[in-house]
Motif scaffolding. Sequence first.
Motif, PDB file in Angstrom:
ATOM      1  N   TYR A   1     -29.351 -17.908 -13.580  1.00 32.62           N
ATOM      2  CA  TYR A   1     -29.174 -17.359 -12.245  1.00 32.62           C
ATOM      3  C   TYR A   1     -28.272 -16.135 -12.312  1.00 32.62           C
TER       4      TYR A   1
ATOM      5  N   GLY B   1     -25.765 -14.165  -9.457  1.00 25.74           N
ATOM      6  CA  GLY B   1     -25.188 -14.399  -8.151  1.00 25.74           C
ATOM      7  C   GLY B   1     -24.338 -13.247  -7.661  1.00 25.74           C
TER       8      GLY B   1
ATOM      9  N   ALA C   1     -27.745 -15.907  -4.501  1.00 30.67           N
ATOM     10  CA  ALA C   1     -28.080 -16.097  -5.903  1.00 30.67           C
ATOM     11  C   ALA C   1     -29.585 -16.032  -6.066  1.00 30.67           C
TER      12      ALA C   1
ATOM     13  N   THR D   1     -23.600 -22.224  -5.940  1.00 29.87           N
ATOM     14  CA  THR D   1     -22.741 -21.651  -4.916  1.00 29.87           C
ATOM     15  C   THR D   1     -21.270 -21.637  -5.314  1.00 29.87           C
TER      16      THR D   1
END
Length: 126
Positions: A33, A35, A50, A108
């Motif tokens: 990912y 972000g 993200a 997150t």
Amino acid sequence: QVQLVESGGGLVQAGGSLRLSCAASGRAFSSYYMGWFRQAPGKEREFVAAIKWSGGNAYYADSVKVRFTISRDVANNTVYLQMSSLKPEDTAVYYCAADILGRGIPITRPGRYDLWGQGTQVTVSS
């Protein structure tokens, strides 16, 4: 090691738009990912958006849904954050981050990410 180079921050009026860029350079870059986070003075670092590198699935904080769009250019190892309808409360230092190891914690959370950019200031005036 890989470096993340950010650009695109600046001063904009409320209701305006900005596009942030984050380019990854260096050998053997790999990320699950990418972000975007932001941090205002005296506040915690806050999740913004993200994107899953493979497939491009996008995730957003409630505060920026609809207004912000995250995207990526796979060929150029670059992630973008298109911001529109900006508000004064969007004012912060914005950081991009790379999830290289794929830790088993939420995307997150800042602790998920292994590599961070230097940050770029976004200021929204009213």
